[in-house]
Design a protein around this motif. Sequence first.
Motif, PDB file in Angstrom:
ATOM      1  N   GLU A  97       0.827  -1.209   0.000  1.00 36.81           N
ATOM      2  CA  GLU A  97       0.000   0.000   0.000  1.00 36.81           C
ATOM      3  C   GLU A  97       0.860   1.256   0.000  1.00 36.81           C
ATOM      4  O   GLU A  97       0.576   2.227  -0.723  1.00 36.81           O
ATOM      5  CB  GLU A  97      -0.921  -0.010   1.220  1.00 36.81           C
ATOM      6  CG  GLU A  97      -1.890   1.153   1.272  1.00 36.81           C
ATOM      7  CD  GLU A  97      -2.804   1.085   2.485  1.00 36.81           C
ATOM      8  OE1 GLU A  97      -3.611   2.009   2.658  1.00 36.81           O
ATOM      9  OE2 GLU A  97      -2.702   0.097   3.253  1.00 36.81           O
ATOM     10  N   ASP A 104       1.613   6.207  -7.235  1.00 33.35           N
ATOM     11  CA  ASP A 104       0.498   7.016  -7.737  1.00 33.35           C
ATOM     12  C   ASP A 104       0.825   8.507  -7.640  1.00 33.35           C
ATOM     13  O   ASP A 104       0.448   9.294  -8.526  1.00 33.35           O
ATOM     14  CB  ASP A 104      -0.768   6.703  -6.948  1.00 33.35           C
ATOM     15  CG  ASP A 104      -1.308   5.311  -7.261  1.00 33.35           C
ATOM     16  OD1 ASP A 104      -0.913   4.736  -8.295  1.00 33.35           O
ATOM     17  OD2 ASP A 104      -2.122   4.789  -6.463  1.00 33.35           O
ATOM     18  N   LYS A 217       2.776  -4.274 -11.965  1.00 32.60           N
ATOM     19  CA  LYS A 217       1.521  -4.979 -12.226  1.00 32.60           C
ATOM     20  C   LYS A 217       1.311  -6.083 -11.198  1.00 32.60           C
ATOM     21  O   LYS A 217       0.202  -6.259 -10.656  1.00 32.60           O
ATOM     22  CB  LYS A 217       1.534  -5.557 -13.635  1.00 32.60           C
ATOM     23  CG  LYS A 217       0.251  -6.264 -14.023  1.00 32.60           C
ATOM     24  CD  LYS A 217       0.337  -6.828 -15.434  1.00 32.60           C
ATOM     25  CE  LYS A 217      -0.939  -7.580 -15.793  1.00 32.60           C
ATOM     26  NZ  LYS A 217      -0.851  -8.190 -17.143  1.00 32.60           N
ATOM     27  N   ARG A 220       0.332  -4.466  -7.836  1.00 26.16           N
ATOM     28  CA  ARG A 220      -1.057  -3.988  -7.812  1.00 26.16           C
ATOM     29  C   ARG A 220      -2.037  -5.155  -7.775  1.00 26.16           C
ATOM     30  O   ARG A 220      -3.070  -5.085  -7.079  1.00 26.16           O
ATOM     31  CB  ARG A 220      -1.318  -3.089  -9.015  1.00 26.16           C
ATOM     32  CG  ARG A 220      -0.540  -1.764  -8.974  1.00 26.16           C
ATOM     33  CD  ARG A 220      -0.826  -0.910 -10.189  1.00 26.16           C
ATOM     34  NE  ARG A 220      -0.040   0.307 -10.190  1.00 26.16           N
ATOM     35  CZ  ARG A 220      -0.352   1.431  -9.559  1.00 26.16           C
ATOM     36  NH1 ARG A 220      -1.486   1.481  -8.856  1.00 26.16           N
ATOM     37  NH2 ARG A 220       0.419   2.491  -9.623  1.00 26.16           N
ATOM     38  N   GLU A 221      -1.740  -6.225  -8.492  1.00 31.74           N
ATOM     39  CA  GLU A 221      -2.643  -7.377  -8.493  1.00 31.74           C
ATOM     40  C   GLU A 221      -2.658  -8.056  -7.128  1.00 31.74           C
ATOM     41  O   GLU A 221      -3.722  -8.434  -6.615  1.00 31.74           O
ATOM     42  CB  GLU A 221      -2.217  -8.362  -9.576  1.00 31.74           C
ATOM     43  CG  GLU A 221      -2.477  -7.861 -10.993  1.00 31.74           C
ATOM     44  CD  GLU A 221      -1.982  -8.836 -12.045  1.00 31.74           C
ATOM     45  OE1 GLU A 221      -1.275  -9.815 -11.668  1.00 31.74           O
ATOM     46  OE2 GLU A 221      -2.277  -8.631 -13.241  1.00 31.74           O
ATOM     47  N   ARG A 222      -1.478  -8.219  -6.508  1.00 33.64           N
ATOM     48  CA  ARG A 222      -1.431  -8.853  -5.195  1.00 33.64           C
ATOM     49  C   ARG A 222      -2.099  -7.971  -4.146  1.00 33.64           C
ATOM     50  O   ARG A 222      -2.808  -8.475  -3.253  1.00 33.64           O
ATOM     51  CB  ARG A 222       0.025  -9.126  -4.801  1.00 33.64           C
ATOM     52  CG  ARG A 222       0.176  -9.847  -3.471  1.00 33.64           C
ATOM     53  CD  ARG A 222      -0.647 -11.109  -3.409  1.00 33.64           C
ATOM     54  NE  ARG A 222      -0.463 -11.840  -2.160  1.00 33.64           N
ATOM     55  CZ  ARG A 222      -1.298 -12.744  -1.702  1.00 33.64           C
ATOM     56  NH1 ARG A 222      -2.401 -13.046  -2.395  1.00 33.64           N
ATOM     57  NH2 ARG A 222      -1.054 -13.369  -0.558  1.00 33.64           N
ATOM     58  N   TYR A 223      -1.914  -6.665  -4.253  1.00 31.01           N
ATOM     59  CA  TYR A 223      -2.568  -5.762  -3.298  1.00 31.01           C
ATOM     60  C   TYR A 223      -4.092  -5.822  -3.460  1.00 31.01           C
ATOM     61  O   TYR A 223      -4.825  -5.773  -2.464  1.00 31.01           O
ATOM     62  CB  TYR A 223      -2.079  -4.335  -3.504  1.00 31.01           C
ATOM     63  CG  TYR A 223      -2.760  -3.343  -2.605  1.00 31.01           C
ATOM     64  CD1 TYR A 223      -2.466  -3.279  -1.251  1.00 31.01           C
ATOM     65  CD2 TYR A 223      -3.724  -2.470  -3.121  1.00 31.01           C
ATOM     66  CE1 TYR A 223      -3.107  -2.372  -0.421  1.00 31.01           C
ATOM     67  CE2 TYR A 223      -4.368  -1.564  -2.296  1.00 31.01           C
ATOM     68  CZ  TYR A 223      -4.053  -1.516  -0.953  1.00 31.01           C
ATOM     69  OH  TYR A 223      -4.699  -0.631  -0.129  1.00 31.01           O
ATOM     70  N   ALA A 224      -4.565  -5.922  -4.703  1.00 31.03           N
ATOM     71  CA  ALA A 224      -6.009  -6.030  -4.932  1.00 31.03           C
ATOM     72  C   ALA A 224      -6.560  -7.307  -4.294  1.00 31.03           C
ATOM     73  O   ALA A 224      -7.658  -7.300  -3.717  1.00 31.03           O
ATOM     74  CB  ALA A 224      -6.301  -5.997  -6.432  1.00 31.03           C
ATOM     75  N   GLU A 225      -5.803  -8.407  -4.372  1.00 31.49           N
ATOM     76  CA  GLU A 225      -6.248  -9.658  -3.745  1.00 31.49           C
ATOM     77  C   GLU A 225      -6.318  -9.515  -2.228  1.00 31.49           C
ATOM     78  O   GLU A 225      -7.305  -9.940  -1.596  1.00 31.49           O
ATOM     79  CB  GLU A 225      -5.291 -10.787  -4.128  1.00 31.49           C
ATOM     80  CG  GLU A 225      -5.297 -11.128  -5.608  1.00 31.49           C
ATOM     81  CD  GLU A 225      -4.234 -12.152  -5.961  1.00 31.49           C
ATOM     82  OE1 GLU A 225      -3.476 -12.564  -5.043  1.00 31.49           O
ATOM     83  OE2 GLU A 225      -4.146 -12.550  -7.141  1.00 31.49           O
ATOM     84  N   LEU A 227      -6.607  -6.722  -0.572  1.00 29.57           N
ATOM     85  CA  LEU A 227      -7.632  -5.743  -0.249  1.00 29.57           C
ATOM     86  C   LEU A 227      -9.012  -6.389  -0.235  1.00 29.57           C
ATOM     87  O   LEU A 227      -9.846  -6.107   0.638  1.00 29.57           O
ATOM     88  CB  LEU A 227      -7.595  -4.598  -1.260  1.00 29.57           C
ATOM     89  CG  LEU A 227      -8.549  -3.425  -1.013  1.00 29.57           C
ATOM     90  CD1 LEU A 227      -8.208  -2.723   0.296  1.00 29.57           C
ATOM     91  CD2 LEU A 227      -8.485  -2.445  -2.175  1.00 29.57           C
ATOM     92  N   ALA A 228      -9.247  -7.279  -1.209  1.00 26.95           N
ATOM     93  CA  ALA A 228     -10.523  -7.988  -1.235  1.00 26.95           C
ATOM     94  C   ALA A 228     -10.642  -8.951  -0.053  1.00 26.95           C
ATOM     95  O   ALA A 228     -11.745  -9.208   0.427  1.00 26.95           O
ATOM     96  CB  ALA A 228     -10.666  -8.736  -2.558  1.00 26.95           C
ATOM     97  N   ALA A 232     -10.284  -2.444   3.249  1.00 27.69           N
ATOM     98  CA  ALA A 232      -9.466  -1.230   3.337  1.00 27.69           C
ATOM     99  C   ALA A 232      -8.927  -1.073   4.754  1.00 27.69           C
ATOM    100  O   ALA A 232      -9.647  -1.248   5.731  1.00 27.69           O
ATOM    101  CB  ALA A 232     -10.299  -0.016   2.948  1.00 27.69           C
TER     102      ALA A 232
END
Length: 347
Positions: A97, A104, A217, A220-225, A227-228, A232
């Motif tokens: 994060e 960003d 990439k 971001r993909e691992r963070y999205a996993e 996060l789900a 948050a």
Amino acid sequence: MDAMRAMLDELMGKERNVPLEERNTNALSWDDPGVCKYQLCGPCPSKLFKNTKSDLGPCEFEYHDDHLEWPRIKEDYEKADPRDKERYERKLMRYLEDLIREMDRKIVKNKERAQKESAPRELRPEDQAKLAEIQGRAKDACEKAERLAEEGEVDQAMLLQSQAETYSRQHEEMLKRLTTPEKTMLVCDICGVFINSTDNDQRRRDHLEGKQYLGWKAIRERYAELLAKYGAGGGRDFSYPPASSSRAAGADRSARATSSERGREHDRERERERERERRARDYDRDRERERERERERERRGRDRDRERDFQLPTRGGRDRDRERERERDRGARERDYGGREYDRRRD
């Protein structure tokens, strides 16, 4: 000396000078302090961007997926207590994060820079004059077409209207050609890399297959996993869930005690290694000092010999000068005595 020691460590191991009975022969475990916990539950960011502009420096852990025992370590980790796995996943989530937030922020700055560099070019005075002339012709043609239409000259009015539209298209095309920048800059929304509008397909393909793009990439993909999975703020607010039973609590305490003992043993081994290295450095330093003292003694001996060789002829020369002076004085006295004796006898 340090480079040679590092090369020997790589070839023969850090325990090459340790007696066999004192060597650490325990197999590497997933909870060893040197094993990368980020690599166990996701990508290790420090390994993703090595030798790139996004290089994060060396990882705080020593062992990664290039270690010979990594498949077994990874398998043991998958069988570990779910609470331990959750703790490391939340720690990784917090780390990812922070990295994504920083990237960003960089992407926003790069887009501002790209927008400035891709701004329309300013018109030169001569170009402004040409555009104004074309625009004036279009305006005159429109006014004449309106007057002819009012007078009933429809064919002539339509012809002038067509000419006015032609002048307007010429004005737009010329304005676009003169103000469009030679190249426009774009920014990748994944890794923040600049992309030129003039880049060919091969260069764009190289970007999509590059270390930075693939690394960010994956992050971001691992963070999205994660996060789900945790929601948050899942990497910020975290405390161990209570044990489901006393047996589970006892097993957990036993596992933590074993892990703690392994950590202490690892720390002791590192301390012994540092002590051996310190002794080796002290020994090398003492030998170097002894060699320096020996060279100093030899230099002083050579200086004394050189001084002695220089002083002996000088002292001998002075002795010979004194001897000659005494001979001259003795001869003068004898001549003076002989003269007086001759004068006495003659009288």
